[in-house]
Design a protein around this motif. Structure first.
Motif, short mmCIF file in Angstrom:
data_model
loop_
_atom_site.label_atom_id
_atom_site.label_comp_id
_atom_site.label_asym_id
_atom_site.label_seq_id
_atom_site.Cartn_x
_atom_site.Cartn_y
_atom_site.Cartn_z
N GLU A 91 16.17 0.58 1.77
CA GLU A 91 17.02 0.31 2.93
C GLU A 91 17.95 -0.88 2.69
OE1 GLU A 91 17.40 1.89 5.85
OE2 GLU A 91 16.10 3.48 5.14
N GLY A 92 17.49 -1.84 1.90
CA GLY A 92 18.32 -3.00 1.59
C GLY A 92 18.56 -3.94 2.76
N ARG A 93 17.66 -3.92 3.75
CA ARG A 93 17.79 -4.80 4.91
C ARG A 93 16.41 -5.02 5.53
NH1 ARG A 93 17.56 -1.80 9.71
NH2 ARG A 93 17.57 0.47 9.37
N PRO A 94 16.22 -6.11 6.28
CA PRO A 94 14.94 -6.35 6.94
C PRO A 94 14.65 -5.27 7.99
CG PRO A 94 16.25 -8.36 6.85
CD PRO A 94 17.16 -7.24 6.45
N LEU A 95 13.36 -4.95 8.14
CA LEU A 95 12.94 -3.94 9.11
C LEU A 95 11.80 -4.46 9.96
CD1 LEU A 95 12.81 -0.79 6.76
CD2 LEU A 95 14.64 -1.37 8.37
N THR A 96 11.68 -3.94 11.16
CA THR A 96 10.54 -4.27 12.02
C THR A 96 9.35 -3.39 11.63
OG1 THR A 96 11.08 -2.63 13.69
CG2 THR A 96 12.10 -4.81 13.92
N ALA A 97 8.18 -3.80 12.08
CA ALA A 97 6.98 -3.00 11.82
C ALA A 97 7.11 -1.62 12.44
CB ALA A 97 5.75 -3.72 12.38
N GLN A 98 7.72 -1.55 13.61
CA GLN A 98 7.90 -0.27 14.29
C GLN A 98 8.82 0.66 13.48
OE1 GLN A 98 9.17 -0.57 18.34
NE2 GLN A 98 9.24 1.65 18.68
N GLU A 99 9.90 0.11 12.94
CA GLU A 99 10.82 0.90 12.13
C GLU A 99 10.13 1.43 10.88
OE1 GLU A 99 15.18 -1.10 13.09
OE2 GLU A 99 13.82 -2.11 11.71
N MET A 100 9.31 0.58 10.25
CA MET A 100 8.59 1.01 9.05
C MET A 100 7.56 2.07 9.38
SD MET A 100 8.19 -2.41 6.70
CE MET A 100 8.32 -3.73 7.89
N ALA A 101 6.85 1.88 10.50
CA ALA A 101 5.83 2.85 10.90
C ALA A 101 6.47 4.22 11.12
CB ALA A 101 5.13 2.37 12.16
N LYS A 102 7.62 4.23 11.76
CA LYS A 102 8.31 5.50 12.04
C LYS A 102 8.79 6.16 10.75
CE LYS A 102 12.12 7.48 14.73
NZ LYS A 102 13.23 7.19 15.67
N SER A 103 9.35 5.37 9.85
CA SER A 103 9.87 5.93 8.59
C SER A 103 8.77 6.46 7.70
CB SER A 103 10.68 4.86 7.83
OG SER A 103 11.85 4.51 8.52
N LEU A 104 7.62 5.78 7.71
CA LEU A 104 6.51 6.15 6.81
C LEU A 104 5.52 7.10 7.46
CD1 LEU A 104 5.84 2.64 5.23
CD2 LEU A 104 7.12 4.55 4.23
N GLY A 105 5.67 7.32 8.76
CA GLY A 105 4.74 8.20 9.45
C GLY A 105 3.35 7.61 9.59
N LEU A 106 3.28 6.28 9.76
CA LEU A 106 2.01 5.58 9.90
C LEU A 106 1.93 4.93 11.28
CD1 LEU A 106 1.94 3.76 6.43
CD2 LEU A 106 0.76 5.88 7.03
N SER A 107 0.71 4.61 11.70
CA SER A 107 0.55 3.92 12.97
C SER A 107 0.92 2.46 12.81
CB SER A 107 -0.90 4.04 13.45
OG SER A 107 -1.76 3.29 12.59
N ARG A 108 1.32 1.83 13.90
CA ARG A 108 1.70 0.42 13.82
C ARG A 108 0.55 -0.49 13.41
NH1 ARG A 108 5.32 -1.25 18.93
NH2 ARG A 108 4.14 0.42 19.94
N PRO A 109 -0.70 -0.27 13.89
CA PRO A 109 -1.81 -1.12 13.43
C PRO A 109 -1.98 -1.09 11.91
CG PRO A 109 -2.47 0.06 15.39
CD PRO A 109 -1.15 0.63 14.98
N ILE A 110 -1.84 0.10 11.31
CA ILE A 110 -1.97 0.20 9.85
C ILE A 110 -0.84 -0.57 9.17
CG2 ILE A 110 -1.74 1.79 7.90
CD1 ILE A 110 -3.29 3.84 9.49
N VAL A 111 0.38 -0.40 9.69
CA VAL A 111 1.52 -1.09 9.09
C VAL A 111 1.37 -2.60 9.22
CG1 VAL A 111 4.01 -1.50 9.29
CG2 VAL A 111 3.13 0.82 9.36
N TYR A 112 0.88 -3.08 10.37
CA TYR A 112 0.70 -4.52 10.54
C TYR A 112 -0.31 -5.07 9.54
CZ TYR A 112 3.47 -5.14 14.78
OH TYR A 112 4.53 -5.24 15.67
N ARG A 113 -1.37 -4.33 9.27
CA ARG A 113 -2.36 -4.78 8.29
C ARG A 113 -1.74 -4.84 6.89
NH1 ARG A 113 -6.01 -1.52 11.33
NH2 ARG A 113 -5.86 0.19 9.83
#
Length: 222
Positions: free
Chosen positions: A18-40
């Protein structure tokens, strides 16, 4: 395969892509993961300085810890190739990159852009292009043993010793790539030059690029 490790690497790859900072929510959506998993994952990666959370609005970016890991990756190749690639950029007044095969992709480990050109193709180190659908990939494939399944484009590239296409990252432009000779066996590295517009003197420019690739091969063992 370690699922946790794989997910952590996917986070790093996503940020690099992406070449830019992302929020945990944006990453969770892109990767198809839950936010708790992404936060860990983010917490663990940040502890190892592979991520930085010192970005406003709760966004994460790649961390400086990656520099210490990447510093030795292909260090000899990059160091040896840099003056040759820089000279090529100065001679052709456009962007040149050094690509290495990584599985079914070509990753640019060195990118040099002209300092004073009015217009140039921007390219970041770490950019990946598919082997089967890129000029750089075509340059590597032309060093493979001929096969009855080879298409006409590959046969022509093999006959010329370089690859050329009038498209650069989905735009009408010209890319010319030459494999860095490797003996014995097919090449795993190439020099690709990216012109911001469509050019006609491909053969003349290609001769310069092929010569640069041969110079890289002479100073470093691939």
């Amino acid at each position: 395969m370690s699922q946790t490790l794989s997910r952590g690497l996917q986070v790093l790859e996503l940020l690099a892509r992406e070449g830019r900072p992302l929020t945990a929510q944006e990453m969770a959506k892109s990767l198809g993961l839950s936010r708790p998993i992404v936060y860990r994952l983010l917490h663990t990666l940040a502890q190892h300085h592979l991520l930085s959370n010192e970005v406003e609005n709760g966004r994460y970016d790649l961390g400086l810890g990656l520099l210490s890991l990447s510093r030795s990756v292909q260090k000899d190749l990059r160091s040896a190739a840099f003056p040759i690639i820089k000279s090529l950029v100065h001679q052709l007044d456009t962007t040149a990159v050094l690509g290495l095969r990584d599985g079914d992709e070509v990753v640019y480990v060195l990118a040099v852009e002209p300092e004073f050109a009015r217009m140039a193709v921007r390219s970041r180190e770490g950019t990946r292009r598919p082997i089967d659908d890129s000029t750089s990939g075509l340059a590597l494939r032309l060093t493979l043993e001929p096969s009855p399944d080879d298409d006409e484009e590959l046969r022509q590239a093999r006959a010329k010793g370089f690859a050329a296409r009038h498209i650069v990252i989905d735009y009408q432009a010209t890319a010319i790539a030459a494999p860095i000779p490797s003996f014995p066996g097919p090449s795993d590295a190439c020099v690709t030059v990216l012109f911001p517009n469509v050019i006609d003197d491909i053969d003349d420019k290609a001769a310069v690029i092929v010569e640069a690739a041969q110079r890289v091969a002479r100073v470093v063992r691939i």
